[in-house]
Design an enzyme around this catalytic site. Structure first.
Site, short mmCIF file in Angstrom:
data_model
loop_
_atom_site.label_atom_id
_atom_site.label_comp_id
_atom_site.label_asym_id
_atom_site.label_seq_id
_atom_site.Cartn_x
_atom_site.Cartn_y
_atom_site.Cartn_z
N GLU A 1 44.72 12.10 43.65
CA GLU A 1 44.24 10.97 42.85
C GLU A 1 42.84 10.61 43.28
O GLU A 1 42.56 10.51 44.48
CB GLU A 1 45.11 9.72 43.01
CG GLU A 1 46.47 9.79 42.36
CD GLU A 1 47.24 8.47 42.50
OE1 GLU A 1 46.58 7.40 42.62
OE2 GLU A 1 48.47 8.52 42.49
N GLU B 1 52.28 8.04 47.95
CA GLU B 1 51.67 6.93 48.70
C GLU B 1 52.70 6.10 49.46
O GLU B 1 53.04 4.97 49.10
CB GLU B 1 50.85 6.04 47.76
CG GLU B 1 49.69 6.78 47.13
CD GLU B 1 48.76 5.89 46.34
OE1 GLU B 1 47.68 6.38 45.96
OE2 GLU B 1 49.08 4.70 46.11
#
Length: 438
Positions: A349, A166
């Site tokens: 995720e 991320e």
């Protein structure tokens, strides 16, 4: 809920965690990280909690891997702590740290679990933060050196490797919005961290390939951007959010350029000769990870760029206050495929926080079961439309240290009592175990 047989035979289901959130930074000779420093600063973390013990995964890893195996998961996406491997970020190795990851990877293989390693999930060694951290261009070469060192030890047993988790959170959330370590609110620091985290990804990918390591991917987070109303101003607010949150890193990876909306705001803050780095930033990857949780409803706001604000939406929300919007996952799988040009995709995720409690030895988290069922269906619909999705990782295996929100927000399929550290599989764990059985 969709069943295992609804997906291709080689489709991989797994669970995800992150080192600082579960391992216990106080164990095994680990160095300090900027998250330790951030958590010691008053007001940064709920109840002044930290990751010094977390879930004690450092000592309880075998029990946790048994939970993964017994749940029917074929893979485990975990991360390594840079400071556990190199306490100063460079230089002297910590043998205890490398031995721990050796044991962990061997333990996965012994249980038939594919290891998917993330090299960086936000825990920068404090000595490197002292030198400017992600604002310092040298961090890219430091990260590449660490990556090769760790993979030279583990790479012969790793299934797939992600560089940095991320990148938006490493840069914007941490240097512009100040919500994560190092807690800055500085547009110049943001621009430089954006560029250097991208450069670090590219340099590490090149270095790993040169050292003979393959199956390297990138992992991006996404949040669906929707205007708050039909006005042009709301449309502009949503487009600005979409540019920096969803398009920026994909564009850099796969088109070797920054979106025009980003350059108009950040170009004067980027480091010198930033244009020369895109051949490295755009080093081809083997796969792309998609992290997705929610959507944002955007309205215009006064002030400097990005001149927008999130407003509450009408849909049901998780414990985080995030709207449940599975259609967004369908959208981003198509978007990721459009950029990545047919590379294998993984949902690396997806999950929800819920206010879970143990009652008579059980945890009823039916809301999580419904959430995952809806998102599995959205992913399957994208696959049926031709998106090359090859795996799905639920966040998270267990409740853990949820960064600035401490231990209050529970994302786990397994409940953790943070006083006793006892693990209790939740109803969602059992439901997924049934769904994933052949």
């Amino acid at each position: 809920m969709l069943q295992r047989n609804d997906f291709p035979e080689d489709f991989v289901f797994g669970v995800s965690t992150a080192a600082y959130q579960i391992e216990g930074q106080a164990f095994g000779g680990s160095g300090r990280t900027h998250w330790d420093d951030f958590a010691e600063t008053p007001g940064n973390v709920v109840r002044a909690e930290n990751g010094s013990i977390a879930c004690d995964h450092y000592n309880r890893w075998a029990e946790d891997l048994d939970l993964i195996r017994d749940g029917g998961y074929g893979a485990y996406r975990f991360s390594a702590s840079w400071a556990r491997v190199l306490p100063e970020g460079r230089g002297t190795l910590n043998p205890e740290g490398l031995d721990f990851y050796d044991r962990l990877v061997d333990g996965m293989l012994e249980r038939g679990i594919k290891p998917m390693l993330t090299l960086y999930h936000w825990e920068l060694p404090s000595p490197l933060a002292d030198l400017g951290g992600w604002r310092n261009r040298d961090v890219a070469s430091w990260f590449a050196d660490y990556s090769v060192l760790l993979m030279d030890r583990l790479g012969d047993r790793i299934w797939k490797t992600a560089t940095i988790n991320e990148l938006w959170c490493v840069s914007f959330l941490s240097h512009f919005f100040g919500e994560h370590a190092p807690g800055l609110r500085d547009i110049r620091a943001t621009a430089r961290s954006v560029h250097h985290v991208l450069l670090a990804h590219g340099m590490a990918t090149e270095a790993l390939r040169a050292a003979g390591h393959g199956d390297i991917g990138a992992v991006c987070n996404f949040s669906y951007a929707e205007p708050a109303d039909d006005s042009p101003e709301a449309a502009e607010a949503a487009a600005t959010f979409d540019a920096h949150y969803n398009q920026l890193f994909l564009s850099a990876f796969f088109r070797k350029k920054y979106p025009d909306r980003i350059l108009s705001a950040l170009e004067r803050h980027l480091p010198d000769r930033w244009q020369d780095d895109f051949d490295v930033i755009g080093t081809p990857v083997d796969w792309l990870g998609v992290n997705y949780y929610t959507r944002e409803i955007l309205a215009p706001a006064p002030g400097p760029w990005p001149a927008n604000k999130s407003v509450p939406g009408p849909l049901p929300k998780t414990q985080m206050g995030w709207e449940i919007y599975p259609e967004g996952l369908h959208h981003f799988l198509h978007l990721a495929n459009d950029y990545a040009g047919g590379l294998p995709l993984y949902v690396t995720e997806n999950g929800m926080a819920n206010d879970d409690t143990v009652v008579n030895g059980a945890v009823d988290d039916s809301a999580r079961i419904d959430y995952l069922a809806a998102h599995f269906a959205a992913a399957k619909r994208a696959m049926d439309e031709g998106v090359p999705l090859e795996g799905y990782f639920v966040w998270s295996l267990m409740d853990n240290f949820e960064w600035a929100l401490g231990y209050e927000k529970r994302f786990g399929l397994v409940h953790v009592d943070f006083d006793t550290l006892v693990r209790t599989p939740k109803a969602s764990y059992h439901a997924l175990k049934t769904a994933l059985s052949r």
